[in-house]
Write a protein that holds these residues in place. Structure first.
Motif, PDB file in Angstrom:
ATOM      1  N   ARG A   1      75.399  69.304 -33.476  1.00 23.30           N
ATOM      2  CA  ARG A   1      76.782  69.195 -33.950  1.00 23.30           C
ATOM      3  C   ARG A   1      77.660  68.360 -33.013  1.00 23.30           C
ATOM      4  O   ARG A   1      78.632  67.749 -33.481  1.00 23.30           O
ATOM      5  N   ASN A   2      77.343  68.307 -31.738  1.00 23.45           N
ATOM      6  CA  ASN A   2      78.218  67.655 -30.765  1.00 23.45           C
ATOM      7  C   ASN A   2      77.792  66.247 -30.389  1.00 23.45           C
ATOM      8  O   ASN A   2      78.409  65.637 -29.514  1.00 23.45           O
ATOM      9  N   HIS A   3      76.756  65.710 -31.017  1.00 20.10           N
ATOM     10  CA  HIS A   3      76.305  64.352 -30.711  1.00 20.10           C
ATOM     11  C   HIS A   3      76.210  63.549 -31.998  1.00 20.10           C
ATOM     12  O   HIS A   3      75.688  64.049 -33.009  1.00 20.10           O
ATOM     13  N   ARG A   4      76.683  62.325 -31.935  1.00 22.94           N
ATOM     14  CA  ARG A   4      76.872  61.539 -33.145  1.00 22.94           C
ATOM     15  C   ARG A   4      75.576  61.264 -33.889  1.00 22.94           C
ATOM     16  O   ARG A   4      75.522  61.426 -35.115  1.00 22.94           O
ATOM     17  N   THR A   5      74.518  60.835 -33.201  1.00 27.59           N
ATOM     18  CA  THR A   5      73.303  60.432 -33.899  1.00 27.59           C
ATOM     19  C   THR A   5      72.623  61.585 -34.627  1.00 27.59           C
ATOM     20  O   THR A   5      72.346  61.483 -35.839  1.00 27.59           O
ATOM     21  N   PRO A   6      72.326  62.712 -33.953  1.00 30.01           N
ATOM     22  CA  PRO A   6      71.696  63.812 -34.708  1.00 30.01           C
ATOM     23  C   PRO A   6      72.614  64.386 -35.791  1.00 30.01           C
ATOM     24  O   PRO A   6      72.128  64.805 -36.849  1.00 30.01           O
ATOM     25  N   LEU A   7      73.926  64.400 -35.536  1.00 32.54           N
ATOM     26  CA  LEU A   7      74.844  64.887 -36.568  1.00 32.54           C
ATOM     27  C   LEU A   7      74.827  63.962 -37.774  1.00 32.54           C
ATOM     28  O   LEU A   7      74.840  64.415 -38.928  1.00 32.54           O
ATOM     29  N   PHE A   8      74.775  62.653 -37.525  1.00 28.57           N
ATOM     30  CA  PHE A   8      74.718  61.688 -38.623  1.00 28.57           C
ATOM     31  C   PHE A   8      73.433  61.862 -39.423  1.00 28.57           C
ATOM     32  O   PHE A   8      73.437  61.790 -40.659  1.00 28.57           O
ATOM     33  N   ILE A   9      72.323  62.112 -38.730  1.00 26.74           N
ATOM     34  CA  ILE A   9      71.040  62.315 -39.418  1.00 26.74           C
ATOM     35  C   ILE A   9      71.115  63.554 -40.309  1.00 26.74           C
ATOM     36  O   ILE A   9      70.684  63.539 -41.472  1.00 26.74           O
ATOM     37  N   ALA A  10      71.665  64.652 -39.764  1.00 25.31           N
ATOM     38  CA  ALA A  10      71.788  65.877 -40.563  1.00 25.31           C
ATOM     39  C   ALA A  10      72.689  65.656 -41.769  1.00 25.31           C
ATOM     40  O   ALA A  10      72.391  66.125 -42.884  1.00 25.31           O
ATOM     41  N   ALA A  11      73.805  64.931 -41.568  1.00 25.69           N
ATOM     42  CA  ALA A  11      74.716  64.647 -42.680  1.00 25.69           C
ATOM     43  C   ALA A  11      74.022  63.796 -43.739  1.00 25.69           C
ATOM     44  O   ALA A  11      74.190  64.044 -44.950  1.00 25.69           O
ATOM     45  N   CYS A  12      73.247  62.812 -43.318  1.00 25.60           N
ATOM     46  CA  CYS A  12      72.518  61.973 -44.274  1.00 25.60           C
ATOM     47  C   CYS A  12      71.526  62.793 -45.089  1.00 25.60           C
ATOM     48  O   CYS A  12      71.332  62.543 -46.286  1.00 25.60           O
ATOM     49  N   MET A  13      70.915  63.773 -44.459  1.00 27.48           N
ATOM     50  CA  MET A  13      69.950  64.603 -45.180  1.00 27.48           C
ATOM     51  C   MET A  13      70.643  65.466 -46.235  1.00 27.48           C
ATOM     52  O   MET A  13      70.125  65.639 -47.347  1.00 27.48           O
ATOM     53  N   VAL A  14      71.824  65.992 -45.894  1.00 26.31           N
ATOM     54  CA  VAL A  14      72.561  66.782 -46.886  1.00 26.31           C
ATOM     55  C   VAL A  14      73.004  65.894 -48.048  1.00 26.31           C
ATOM     56  O   VAL A  14      72.850  66.255 -49.220  1.00 26.31           O
ATOM     57  N   VAL A  15      73.569  64.717 -47.711  1.00 26.73           N
ATOM     58  CA  VAL A  15      73.995  63.780 -48.751  1.00 26.73           C
ATOM     59  C   VAL A  15      72.807  63.368 -49.616  1.00 26.73           C
ATOM     60  O   VAL A  15      72.879  63.375 -50.857  1.00 26.73           O
ATOM     61  N   GLY A  16      71.696  63.010 -48.961  1.00 27.86           N
ATOM     62  CA  GLY A  16      70.503  62.627 -49.713  1.00 27.86           C
ATOM     63  C   GLY A  16      69.962  63.756 -50.560  1.00 27.86           C
ATOM     64  O   GLY A  16      69.478  63.535 -51.679  1.00 27.86           O
ATOM     65  N   GLY A  17      70.070  64.988 -50.056  1.00 31.49           N
ATOM     66  CA  GLY A  17      69.591  66.126 -50.821  1.00 31.49           C
ATOM     67  C   GLY A  17      70.364  66.331 -52.105  1.00 31.49           C
ATOM     68  O   GLY A  17      69.780  66.664 -53.148  1.00 31.49           O
ATOM     69  N   VAL A  18      71.686  66.126 -52.059  1.00 36.84           N
ATOM     70  CA  VAL A  18      72.496  66.270 -53.275  1.00 36.84           C
ATOM     71  C   VAL A  18      72.171  65.151 -54.266  1.00 36.84           C
ATOM     72  O   VAL A  18      72.082  65.381 -55.478  1.00 36.84           O
ATOM     73  N   VAL A  19      71.973  63.926 -53.754  1.00 37.08           N
ATOM     74  CA  VAL A  19      71.597  62.816 -54.637  1.00 37.08           C
ATOM     75  C   VAL A  19      70.249  63.105 -55.300  1.00 37.08           C
ATOM     76  O   VAL A  19      70.077  62.906 -56.522  1.00 37.08           O
ATOM     77  N   VAL A  20      69.272  63.587 -54.514  1.00 41.49           N
ATOM     78  CA  VAL A  20      67.957  63.924 -55.072  1.00 41.49           C
ATOM     79  C   VAL A  20      68.090  65.040 -56.108  1.00 41.49           C
ATOM     80  O   VAL A  20      67.428  65.017 -57.160  1.00 41.49           O
ATOM     81  N   ASN A  21      68.962  66.014 -55.838  1.00 40.41           N
ATOM     82  CA  ASN A  21      69.175  67.087 -56.811  1.00 40.41           C
ATOM     83  C   ASN A  21      69.688  66.552 -58.130  1.00 40.41           C
ATOM     84  O   ASN A  21      69.196  66.924 -59.203  1.00 40.41           O
ATOM     85  N   ARG A  22      70.675  65.661 -58.073  1.00 38.84           N
ATOM     86  CA  ARG A  22      71.219  65.111 -59.318  1.00 38.84           C
ATOM     87  C   ARG A  22      70.164  64.286 -60.054  1.00 38.84           C
ATOM     88  O   ARG A  22      70.061  64.344 -61.278  1.00 38.84           O
TER      89      ARG A  22
END
Length: 364
Positions: free
Chosen positions: A332-353
């Protein structure tokens, strides 16, 4: 909180035509070519849709995914203005801009998407209150107008002064018009804040309505959808997934803008914001996994079919792994791993749709 807590113009220090912008421009030009092809050869020429397969990449991306990913606007506005967490104000305007652009492009895509584009105005006059699509159309239309109202203070603040001075050497009608525009913007800049709460609450309510409404579209097809996705709580799953992806989408766009324009990021705010995502994503994941268990269809995940594998990818990489990652402060406190986690959530919603509108839909 970042030192740059007050939004301000970039004043020319950022280069707009970054590599990311060039990639987006290339995609936009490619899309325009397909739009031309759509109006020359019809929808079938560019989508390969048919009576048996009326849903596909076209509707799954332009409406279902696009509307969900624009949810950062209403979730962030609700957090900062309705729940009174004003520490998150610095990311509200970028989130609203993302939502505004998302809904504008969804509206343009719908104009291309329907068979008779010139009839897009008809739901405003010829009401069909028994139709889910009517509810979605009206909510999207009204919420797009609300987003413009919510974003109007940014325009008023930016241009409330200076029109008259910039047009001082023009003819008097032009100067008079500039004075009137300047006066109107100054009035809006002084008074919009007093009534903005009305638009914010309306935006949250309308978003909840049409986000869940999109999930209701396929409830009429119980014999055509795969059992892993067909469920009476599909509207609730669409709503909770849209709410869960709101803050990760803010992280996604904030990170891209910070890198592209070489700006200071808002990690202090984003790291606190995604702690709420742990709860929201957990609720969505619990509903989704609990639903397949309660309905007794969970063995279909392991039957080796395309649908089973698609469901596993959606849940594992879109919910479970990013949720587990966000539990750790180092993520949560570092940009790169946080960005990766955010991309996975965003990608997961796209895959769901895409799963709901394409993979799960099995015509007889």
């Amino acid at each position: 909180m970042s030192a740059h807590s007050h939004a301000a113009p970039l004043q020319g220090k950022a280069r707009f035509w970054s590599p990311g912008a060039l990639v987006m421009a290339a995609l936009a030009i490619t899309g325009l070519l397909f739009v031309v092809g759509r109006y020359i050869g019809g929808l079938g020429a560019v989508t390969h849709l048919s009576q048996s397969h009326p849903w596909g990449l076209w509707i799954g991306v332009d409406v279902a995914s696009g509307v969900a990913l624009a949810a950062g606007g209403f979730t962030t506005a609700a957090l900062a203005h309705i729940f009174g967490r004003h520490a998150y104000e610095p990311v509200v305007r970028p989130a609203l801009l993302t939502a505004l652009l998302g809904y504008v492009f969804v509206s343009l895509a719908l104009l291309v998407d329907i068979g008779r584009s010139w009839a897009i105005w008809k739901p405003m006059i010829f009401w069909n209150p028994n139709s889910v699509l009517f509810e979605v159309a009206m909510c999207v239309m009204i919420y797009t107008a609300v987003l413009h109202a919510e974003f109007l203070p940014v325009v008023a603040e930016r241009f409330a002064h200076g029109f008259k001075a910039s047009l001082a050497n023009r003819s008097w009608p032009v100067v008079a018009l500039a004075e009137a525009a300047e006066g109107l913007l100054a009035f809006l800049n002084r008074n919009l804040g007093k009534v903005m709460w009305v638009f914010i609450i309306a935006g949250v309510v309308l978003s909840c309505m049409h986000q869940s409404g999109l999930g209701s579209l396929l409830l009429v097809a119980p014999t055509k959808m795969h059992a892993l996705w067909y469920t009476p709580i599909l509207p609730l799953l669409f709503l909770t997934s849209a709410i869960a992806v709101g803050f990760p989408m803010v992280v996604f766009e904030n990170t891209l803008v910070s890198v592209s324009f070489d700006l200071e990021d808002e990690m202090g705010i984003l790291s606190r914001m995604v702690r709420i995502t742990i709860l929201l994503l957990g609720i969505y994941g619990a509903l989704k996994i609990g639903d397949v268990i309660a309905r007794g269809v969970w063995p279909l995940i392991f039957d080796g079919s395309v649908q089973g594998r698609s469901f596993a990818v959606e849940v594992l990489f879109g919910i479970v792994i990013p949720w587990a990652m966000l539990l750790f402060p180092k993520v949560r406190n570092h940009r790169t791993p946080l960005f990766i986690a955010a991309c996975m959530v965003v990608g997961g919603v796209v895959v769901n749709r895409m799963n709901v509108f394409l993979v799960a839909f099995q015509p007889p």
